[in-house]
Design a protein around this motif. Structure first.
Motif, mmCIF file in Angstrom:
data_model
loop_
_atom_site.group_PDB
_atom_site.id
_atom_site.type_symbol
_atom_site.label_atom_id
_atom_site.label_comp_id
_atom_site.label_asym_id
_atom_site.label_seq_id
_atom_site.Cartn_x
_atom_site.Cartn_y
_atom_site.Cartn_z
ATOM 1 N N MET A 440 -37.464 16.687 15.510
ATOM 2 C CA MET A 440 -36.409 15.288 16.352
ATOM 3 C C MET A 440 -35.976 14.110 15.208
ATOM 4 S SD MET A 440 -37.179 13.491 20.022
ATOM 5 C CE MET A 440 -37.531 15.388 20.567
ATOM 6 N N VAL A 441 -34.615 13.397 15.305
ATOM 7 C CA VAL A 441 -34.563 12.518 14.757
ATOM 8 C C VAL A 441 -34.280 11.202 15.316
ATOM 9 C CG1 VAL A 441 -33.264 11.446 12.544
ATOM 10 C CG2 VAL A 441 -33.752 14.077 12.528
ATOM 11 N N THR A 442 -35.062 10.376 14.870
ATOM 12 C CA THR A 442 -34.698 8.784 15.350
ATOM 13 C C THR A 442 -33.713 7.851 14.777
ATOM 14 O OG1 THR A 442 -36.546 7.850 14.472
ATOM 15 C CG2 THR A 442 -37.426 9.404 16.939
ATOM 16 N N GLY A 443 -33.269 7.138 15.483
ATOM 17 C CA GLY A 443 -32.388 6.084 14.776
ATOM 18 C C GLY A 443 -30.886 6.570 14.627
#
Length: 445
Positions: A440-443
């Motif tokens: 999961m990638v944030t931002g």
């Protein structure tokens, strides 16, 4: 530091300081301050009672007007009251109310001035009560007379408790493309002595810094050491840019109570380059930017800046130290004549790679810039791209029209557009972000 000059000739020897204890005329001064405070406090009570009487009278007049309105309404019903009589009665009440308002305003002014005087006397009392024994330092100078004659001595010495900070008023004159910079100093001092009508010189020097270059130390490397390389060496400080002294033409008085005294230093004017800057991802506003070169022979020290366009106050900014020949950059407020709109045209999420183990998010962004001004303008557009902190997350530009002029270290794209009056330009940007599907990638937008 001691200097001697005159018609005689001497040879200076050693110098020293001698401290002499002073007697305090404490009782008389303390009694005088207390009497002043008591008198002012009594006057404050009188003003408060006066205001209470005026307020009470004002309330009574209001009740009389309300009573008169009720009676007039009833008597008009029966035809017993003439309009002229009503006007005269109401007019008399309103005239008295106007006098009360004027008296109350004058009373409030006297009260405000009185409060300032009470604060001043109270502060003097507190300072006096906290004073210890007073002493006086005198300089002793040994010298030998070589040629008889009149000789004058000049003594310079360093004391603590005095400080100054720079601040500015920056005024942009658009018609002449000029930046007017008013250089001010905020001077404070706690030396124990009020400075009355002195010749003030403001210096950029810092006596606490060493003027000596630190000697280079050997840097040792080894196996198995947990310490930092080169640890244990002596450190030193060196002075920065050359010292500049600002001589203030007009004599100044600075109290020793720590209150800041505003002192004007000088006013400078510079030709400016005007451009505009927008970061549409974060704000729809376009900002006017003024750049100028410091053509003076002295630095502008860091400090707060009050920004004006002509005679209109824009807001507060800050200035970093600008050395002679350095560039000065200030933002001078919002420009309504240039509109910048940012639109996320599409966002596509898909699976890539062998076995579909990679996620890709593709973005298409359109930025529209419109010039509603009656002149050519240069607009800098900034668009931040995601900045990866992991080698498994990749960011790549696919389409970029027109080509960006700069990609800085923070992964921010820069475009510089020149637009004629009523001209519109568009920027099209396509980029994608790839990362492992199971992560999961944030931002992301």
């Amino acid at each position: 530091r001691v200097k001697a000059f005159g018609k005689g000739e001497i040879r200076l020897g050693g110098t020293g300081l001698k401290e002499t204890q002073l007697e305090r005329s404490s009782e008389e001064k303390l009694k005088n301050l207390q009497q002043q405070l008591e008198k002012l406090s009594f006057e404050k009570v009188k003003i408060s009672r006066e205001q209470e009487r005026l307020l009470s009278r004002s309330k009574w007049l209001l009740s009389q007007r309300e009573r008169l309105r009720g009676e007039v309404a009833l008597e008009f019903t029966w035809g017993k009251t003439a309009v002229k009589d009503v006007d005269e009665q109401m007019g008399g009440l309103y005239e008295e109310e106007k006098k009360i308002i004027a008296l109350m305003r004058e009373s409030k002014t006297r009260q405000a001035l009185l409060n300032l005087e009470i604060q001043k006397i109270t502060r003097q009392l507190e300072e006096f009560r906290h004073q210890g024994s007073l002493s006086e330092l005198g300089a002793q100078v040994d010298f030998e007379v070589l040629v008889p004659g009149v000789v004058k001595f000049q003594l310079a010495y360093l004391i603590s408790g005095a400080n100054w900070q720079s601040f500015y008023d920056a005024r942009l004159l658009l018609e002449s493309r000029t930046l007017e910079l008013s250089y001010h100093a905020s001077v404070t001092q706690h030396t124990g002595v009020d400075w009355e009508e002195i010749q003030l010189i403001l210096s950029t020097s810092n006596p606490a810094l060493s003027a000596h270059l630190p000697k280079p130390k050997s840097l040792f490397i080894d196996f198995g050491s947990s310490g930092m390389p080169g640890a244990g060496g002596d450190e030193g400080a060196s002075s920065g840019s050359p010292t500049v002294n600002f001589g203030i033409t007009k004599s100044q008085s600075v109290p020793c109570d720590g209150n800041a005294k505003k002192v004007p230093i000088t006013i400078c004017s510079f030709p400016v380059d005007i451009s505009y800057l927008a970061v549409p991802k974060f704000t729809e506003q376009t900002y006017l930017r003024a750049k100028a070169k410091n053509t003076e022979g002295y630095p502008f020290l860091s400090g707060k800046v009050s920004v004006y366009q002509g005679y209109n106050y824009v807001g507060e900014s800050a200035l970093n130290t600008i050395v002679p020949g350095g560039e000065l950059e200030l933002f001078m407020g919002v420009e309504d004549g240039i509109k910048v709109e940012r639109e996320l045209v599409n966002r596509i999420v898909e699976t890539k790679g062998f076995g579909g183990n990679t996620s890709r998010v593709t973005y298409k962004i359109r930025i529209t810039v419109k010039n509603f001004k009656a002149e050519d303008v240069s607009v800098d557009i900034l668009e931040p791209l995601p900045l990866s902190r992991n080698s498994d997350i990749k960011v790549k530009i696919e389409e970029n029209e027109p080509p960006y002029t700069e990609l800085d270290e923070k992964n921010v794209l820069h475009w510089t557009l020149t637009l004629k009056p009523r001209q519109e330009e568009q920027i099209i940007l396509d980029y994608f972000v790839e990362y492992p599907k199971e992560r999961m990638v944030t931002g992301l937008e």
